[in-house]
Design an enzyme around this catalytic site. Structure first.
Site, PDB file in Angstrom:
ATOM      1  N   ALA A  63     -50.494 -25.709  21.092  1.00  0.00           N
ATOM      2  CA  ALA A  63     -49.593 -24.725  20.464  1.00  0.00           C
ATOM      3  C   ALA A  63     -50.427 -23.718  19.686  1.00  0.00           C
ATOM      4  O   ALA A  63     -51.658 -23.766  19.702  1.00  0.00           O
ATOM      5  CB  ALA A  63     -48.632 -25.446  19.529  1.00  0.00           C
ATOM      6  N   ASN A  64     -49.769 -22.787  19.025  1.00  0.00           N
ATOM      7  CA  ASN A  64     -50.485 -21.890  18.114  1.00  0.00           C
ATOM      8  C   ASN A  64     -49.668 -21.718  16.837  1.00  0.00           C
ATOM      9  O   ASN A  64     -48.592 -22.306  16.693  1.00  0.00           O
ATOM     10  CB  ASN A  64     -50.818 -20.558  18.791  1.00  0.00           C
ATOM     11  CG  ASN A  64     -49.574 -19.793  19.176  1.00  0.00           C
ATOM     12  OD1 ASN A  64     -48.785 -19.404  18.322  1.00  0.00           O
ATOM     13  ND2 ASN A  64     -49.375 -19.596  20.474  1.00  0.00           N
ATOM     14  N   ARG A  65     -50.166 -20.902  15.927  1.00  0.00           N
ATOM     15  CA  ARG A  65     -49.585 -20.851  14.577  1.00  0.00           C
ATOM     16  C   ARG A  65     -48.396 -19.908  14.431  1.00  0.00           C
ATOM     17  O   ARG A  65     -47.890 -19.732  13.329  1.00  0.00           O
ATOM     18  CB  ARG A  65     -50.659 -20.424  13.572  1.00  0.00           C
ATOM     19  CG  ARG A  65     -51.815 -21.390  13.449  1.00  0.00           C
ATOM     20  CD  ARG A  65     -52.791 -20.906  12.399  1.00  0.00           C
ATOM     21  NE  ARG A  65     -54.040 -21.637  12.444  1.00  0.00           N
ATOM     22  CZ  ARG A  65     -54.220 -22.840  11.915  1.00  0.00           C
ATOM     23  NH1 ARG A  65     -53.218 -23.429  11.298  1.00  0.00           N
ATOM     24  NH2 ARG A  65     -55.393 -23.444  12.006  1.00  0.00           N
ATOM     25  N   SER A  66     -47.948 -19.274  15.496  1.00  0.00           N
ATOM     26  CA  SER A  66     -46.864 -18.287  15.346  1.00  0.00           C
ATOM     27  C   SER A  66     -45.570 -18.958  14.859  1.00  0.00           C
ATOM     28  O   SER A  66     -45.127 -19.961  15.412  1.00  0.00           O
ATOM     29  CB  SER A  66     -46.607 -17.581  16.673  1.00  0.00           C
ATOM     30  OG  SER A  66     -45.458 -16.787  16.560  1.00  0.00           O
TER      31      SER A  66
END
Ligand code: PMT
Length: 409
Positions: free
Chosen positions: A205-208
């Site tokens: 995943a990423n931090r968005s």
């Protein structure tokens, strides 16, 4: 834009009440008729005489002592807009729960006019779950919020909760009362970070957080657009509550690509604010990989570049907006993406800078369009960034219409 508009300016009791004087002055200078209402709490911070002297009428505070027999309904019924600046936690709570305890909270209930609320309080209060819930309730009901800023608070504390600057507050009022410059436009916005499965329970995943994309969807709807929000994050404040915003839930880059390509076909404006994984696991285990088997070897493959695909198939007249999340060479990297993906506008954010990009309530961006000088918007709330992006979109649409009517070649 505000000439002749009747604005009830509600001032509640916080240290930021003194800033209401400047807000009042700016509204009057812009041509508005300002009707000031102060709570009893506000009178501890601000003299009636000061506000009365600058507003279009004397300050009112009480339900019962006015010459007018029923001020609590008359004020709201005759207003073009109600602005509360500052709005304390008490006023937010009363408004969210429908409690009418004084002239201001009565007026907020007895109106069909648009309402702009500008909260200001200490960080602990602003972040309290009760206040967070009240804000979400008000947003869901279509109340326009001007989020507070971070900075010095009463007593020397520093943190989130400082009343927005007067120019931001007046700009929000102008936007609400201004022409719906995206009326009838179909706008598709993506928000959030994609999640690419590794096995039955794990993802890359990423931090968005989706905050920037959601702010754009909300701002576009406020400006009259019909909005489709393709989101990887839950949107409890929007789903079902804003009929002009249709939410499409997605998780992976593949889901996002399918949704964007389906919904953007008939769109007038497409905004890719989502943070899309550039790589995903080539093979996904359909069960939970066991820790005892040791670290798995994950082979990655590239995901499709959704925005580049939208740029390649863009139809005439459609405005395509991309974002660039960079940590170095912001403008050069963003310009490269602008050209390579055939975009009309790219919104570059330096996500390594404090308060900028992923997860924050604030952002700072540089707007780039082909052949024009970059335009920088300093650190401000994501709602303001959203409106700045949409201002640029509106400019691009109107330049295209002018070109169509009067071709230059
Ligand atoms: O969600 P928040 O927490 O509010 O944070 C906001 C944000 C930082 C996510 C947002 O402001 C932002 O910068 N979004 C774009 C993030 C990103 O993926 O940037 P990029 O430079 O890697 O990609 C450039 C553009 O191509 C983006 O519009 C992206 O959506 C798109 N892209 C990227 C990869 C890919 N496979 N397909 C794409 O369409």
């Amino acid at each position: 834009m505000l000439t002749g508009k009747r604005i009830v300016l509600g001032v509640s009791g916080g240290i930021a009440a003194y800033k209401a004087v400047e807000v009042c002055r700016r509204l009057v200078d812009a041509g508005a008729h300002v009707v000031p209402v102060m709570t009893r709490g506000a009178e501890h911070f601000l003299g009636r005489t000061t506000l009365s002297a600058l507003a279009s009428e004397p300050v009112q505070t009480e339900l019962w002592d006015a010459a007018e027999p029923i001020p609590h309904t008359r004020l709201g019924q005759t207003a073009d807009l109600i602005l509360v600046a500052p709005a304390t936690a008490r006023v937010l709570s009363a408004y969210a729960t429908g409690l009418s305890t004084d002239l201001l909270t009565n007026t907020l209930l007895a109106t069909r006019a648009p309402v702009v609320v500008c909260p200001a309080m200490h960080t602990e209060m602003w972040e309290h779950p009760a206040v967070v819930d009240n804000i979400a309730t008000l947003r869901r009901r279509g109340v326009h919020l001007v989020d507070p800023e971070s900075g010095r608070l009463a007593g020397g504390d520093v943190g989130a909760g400082r009343l927005a600057a007067p120019e931001r507050i007046v700009a929000a009022v102008e936007r609400v009362l201004g022409p719906a410059d995206l009326a009838g436009a179909r706008v598709v916005v993506s928000a959030g970070g994609t999640r690419e499965p590794i096995d039955a329970v794990r993802v890359i995943a990423n931090r968005s957080s989706g905050k920037q994309g959601i702010a754009i969807a909300r701002a576009a709807a406020d400006r009259g657009a019909e909005v489709t929000l393709v989101s990887t994050v839950p949107t409890p404040g929007l789903t079902g509550a804003r009929p002009e915003i249709r939410v499409v839930d997605v998780e992976t880059a593949a889901d996002l690509e399918a949704a964007m390509s389906a919904h953007s076909r008939s769109a007038d404006v497409v905004v890719m604010a989502a943070a899309v994984a550039d790589f995903r696991p080539k093979a996904v285990a359909d069960r939970k990989l066991k820790k005892a088997d040791g670290p798995p070897e994950i082979v990655l493959e590239p995901t499709p570049d959704i925005l580049a695909g939208l740029g390649a198939t863009k139809r005439a007249g459609q405005v395509l907006v991309g974002f660039a999340a960079e940590t170095d060479d912001l403008v050069a990297n963003a310009e490269r993406k602008l050209r390579a993906k055939h975009l009309d506008l790219i919104v570059a954010n330096d996500v390594g800078a404090p308060g900028v990009g992923f997860q924050h309530d604030t952002n700072a961006v540089t707007l780039l369009t082909p052949g024009a000088d970059p335009r920088t918007i300093g650190l401000t709330g994501k709602d303001d960034i959203a409106h700045a992006v949409l201002d640029a979109v509106v400019e691009i649409r109107s330049a295209a219409r002018t070109e169509l009517a009067h071709p230059t070649t």
